[in-house]
Design an enzyme around this catalytic site. Structure first.
Site, PDB file in Angstrom:
ATOM      1  N   SER A   7       9.714   3.109  -9.420  1.00  0.00           N
ATOM      2  CA  SER A   7       8.997   2.642  -8.095  1.00  0.00           C
ATOM      3  C   SER A   7       7.721   3.576  -8.211  1.00  0.00           C
ATOM      4  O   SER A   7       7.852   4.707  -8.205  1.00  0.00           O
ATOM      5  CB  SER A   7       9.627   2.874  -6.820  1.00  0.00           C
ATOM      6  N   HIS A  32       8.749  -1.301 -10.413  1.00  0.00           N
ATOM      7  CA  HIS A  32       8.717  -1.869  -9.039  1.00  0.00           C
ATOM      8  C   HIS A  32       7.639  -1.282  -8.201  1.00  0.00           C
ATOM      9  O   HIS A  32       7.162   0.017  -8.380  1.00  0.00           O
ATOM     10  CB  HIS A  32      10.019  -1.065  -8.296  1.00  0.00           C
ATOM     11  N   ASP A  34       6.010  -1.114  -4.324  1.00  0.00           N
ATOM     12  CA  ASP A  34       6.156  -1.596  -3.055  1.00  0.00           C
ATOM     13  C   ASP A  34       4.759  -1.552  -2.493  1.00  0.00           C
ATOM     14  O   ASP A  34       3.931  -0.522  -2.270  1.00  0.00           O
ATOM     15  CB  ASP A  34       6.939  -0.060  -2.561  1.00  0.00           C
ATOM     16  N   MET A  36       3.214  -2.145   1.242  1.00  0.00           N
ATOM     17  CA  MET A  36       3.539  -1.840   2.759  1.00  0.00           C
ATOM     18  C   MET A  36       2.310  -1.960   3.632  1.00  0.00           C
ATOM     19  O   MET A  36       1.306  -1.564   3.207  1.00  0.00           O
ATOM     20  CB  MET A  36       4.098  -0.230   2.766  1.00  0.00           C
ATOM     21  N   HIS A  65       7.204  -5.707  -4.334  1.00  0.00           N
ATOM     22  CA  HIS A  65       8.112  -5.830  -3.293  1.00  0.00           C
ATOM     23  C   HIS A  65       7.282  -5.674  -2.040  1.00  0.00           C
ATOM     24  O   HIS A  65       6.695  -4.614  -1.635  1.00  0.00           O
ATOM     25  CB  HIS A  65       9.265  -4.563  -3.170  1.00  0.00           C
ATOM     26  N   MET A  67       6.773  -5.429   1.352  1.00  0.00           N
ATOM     27  CA  MET A  67       7.098  -4.997   2.932  1.00  0.00           C
ATOM     28  C   MET A  67       5.949  -5.004   3.873  1.00  0.00           C
ATOM     29  O   MET A  67       5.454  -4.289   4.453  1.00  0.00           O
ATOM     30  CB  MET A  67       7.695  -3.673   2.787  1.00  0.00           C
ATOM     31  N   MET A 136      18.324  -3.110   0.317  1.00  0.00           N
ATOM     32  CA  MET A 136      17.970  -1.934   0.513  1.00  0.00           C
ATOM     33  C   MET A 136      18.979  -0.997   1.120  1.00  0.00           C
ATOM     34  O   MET A 136      19.562  -1.233   1.868  1.00  0.00           O
ATOM     35  CB  MET A 136      16.848  -1.974   1.747  1.00  0.00           C
ATOM     36  N   GLY A 141      10.198   1.967   4.261  1.00  0.00           N
ATOM     37  CA  GLY A 141       9.018   2.653   4.851  1.00  0.00           C
ATOM     38  C   GLY A 141       9.165   4.113   5.109  1.00  0.00           C
ATOM     39  O   GLY A 141       8.344   4.833   5.408  1.00  0.00           O
ATOM     40  N   PHE A 142      10.314   4.845   4.931  1.00  0.00           N
ATOM     41  CA  PHE A 142      10.868   6.145   5.020  1.00  0.00           C
ATOM     42  C   PHE A 142      10.966   6.871   3.839  1.00  0.00           C
ATOM     43  O   PHE A 142      11.798   6.246   3.156  1.00  0.00           O
ATOM     44  CB  PHE A 142      11.346   6.556   6.232  1.00  0.00           C
ATOM     45  N   GLY A 143      10.441   7.888   3.635  1.00  0.00           N
ATOM     46  CA  GLY A 143      10.809   8.590   2.246  1.00  0.00           C
ATOM     47  C   GLY A 143      12.010   9.607   2.707  1.00  0.00           C
ATOM     48  O   GLY A 143      12.172  10.064   3.576  1.00  0.00           O
ATOM     49  N   GLY A 144      12.636  10.107   1.439  1.00  0.00           N
ATOM     50  CA  GLY A 144      13.436  11.043   1.547  1.00  0.00           C
ATOM     51  C   GLY A 144      14.764  10.905   2.193  1.00  0.00           C
ATOM     52  O   GLY A 144      15.506  11.815   2.684  1.00  0.00           O
ATOM     53  N   ASP A 174      17.660  -0.470  -3.689  1.00  0.00           N
ATOM     54  CA  ASP A 174      16.350   0.146  -3.672  1.00  0.00           C
ATOM     55  C   ASP A 174      16.642   1.474  -2.632  1.00  0.00           C
ATOM     56  O   ASP A 174      16.959   1.054  -1.344  1.00  0.00           O
ATOM     57  CB  ASP A 174      15.291  -0.406  -3.202  1.00  0.00           C
ATOM     58  N   GLY A 175      16.626   2.615  -2.992  1.00  0.00           N
ATOM     59  CA  GLY A 175      16.764   3.744  -1.944  1.00  0.00           C
ATOM     60  C   GLY A 175      17.620   4.841  -2.113  1.00  0.00           C
ATOM     61  O   GLY A 175      18.921   4.467  -2.261  1.00  0.00           O
ATOM     62  N   GLY A 176      17.470   5.990  -2.424  1.00  0.00           N
ATOM     63  CA  GLY A 176      18.349   7.089  -2.387  1.00  0.00           C
ATOM     64  C   GLY A 176      19.010   7.164  -4.005  1.00  0.00           C
ATOM     65  O   GLY A 176      19.991   8.064  -3.739  1.00  0.00           O
ATOM     66  N   GLY A 196      12.768   6.153  -7.702  1.00  0.00           N
ATOM     67  CA  GLY A 196      11.265   6.415  -7.494  1.00  0.00           C
ATOM     68  C   GLY A 196      11.288   8.041  -7.860  1.00  0.00           C
ATOM     69  O   GLY A 196      10.756   8.372  -8.889  1.00  0.00           O
TER      70      GLY A 196
END
Length: 215
Positions: A7, A32, A34, A36, A65, A67, A136, A141-144, A174-176, A196
């Site tokens: 990403s 990927h 993103d 937003m 993607h 969003m 998801m 929309g939120f990182g970390g 996607d995510g974490g 990412g």
């Protein structure tokens, strides 16, 4: 074997072209992207001009993607910018079927995504229309954020439905994602894994090789 989709949201935008080229040189097939809008999700990222710019330098599959609210408004523009596939959120579309049909008519691969709160059963009626289903595993929309383990229940359901219905869509997550959980994620039936920070933080080639070793 599962494939990586790095990403670019986690890339160094001062060196974006150089970093995308490095990703491509590892043999990675998906990139990927993103997008937003600050409405569907709190963050704002980038749009068509950036995609058009990097398209000139990369032959990877651009996994765009969206969003954004009512993505149907911008399908033509993203197609012209160089998207290969467009993923839209079930939660963001007034008519999901019409939006997916519109993507397909543009000659692109249509995909659907769902947020962590959305039951996967809500997209059963479009599974025969999509190239890929993006689960998801964090709140968009939120990182970390940390990986939400219950996401894998959705993956297993999608895998069962694919076999039951004789369909061929890919399952993406996607995510974490990181080197400590990517093997478990892939083992549950995920085909495409978005990563990412795990790719772009540090040595990109080394990170990708490390992740691929455990897939």
């Amino acid at each position: 074997m599962a494939e990586l989709a790095p990403s670019i949201l986690a890339a160094d935008f001062n060196r974006l072209g150089e970093q995308i080229k490095e990703v491509g040189n590892t043999g990675t097939r998906y990139l990927h992207i993103d997008v937003m809008d600050g409405l569907f999700v709190p963050s704002i990222s980038f749009g068509m001009p950036l995609i058009e710019s990097i398209r000139k330098e990369s032959g990877m599959f651009f996994d765009v993607h969206l969003m954004i609210n009512e993505p149907a408004r911008y399908l033509d523009e993203f197609a012209k910018a160089g998207a290969d596939g467009i993923t839209v959120h079930k939660e963001a579309c007034a008519s999901l079927k019409e939006t997916l049909t519109g993507i397909n008519k543009l000659g692109l691969k249509p995909s659907v995504s769902i947020n962590p709160e959305t039951p996967v059963q809500e997209i059963e009626d479009v599974l025969d229309m999509v190239y890929m289903v993006l689960v998801m595993s964090v709140h968009p929309g939120f990182g970390g954020q940390k990986f939400i383990p219950s996401s894998l229940e959705k993956v297993r359901w999608l895998k069962e439905k694919r076999e039951e219905k004789g369909l061929s869509y890919k399952i993406e997550i996607d995510g974490g994602v990181n080197k400590n959980n990517i093997a478990e994620i892939a083992g549950n039936g995920v085909d495409v894994i978005v990563a990412g920070t795990a790719v772009f933080n540090g040595n990109i080639t080394g990170n990708i090789n490390t992740l691929k070793e455990v897939l």
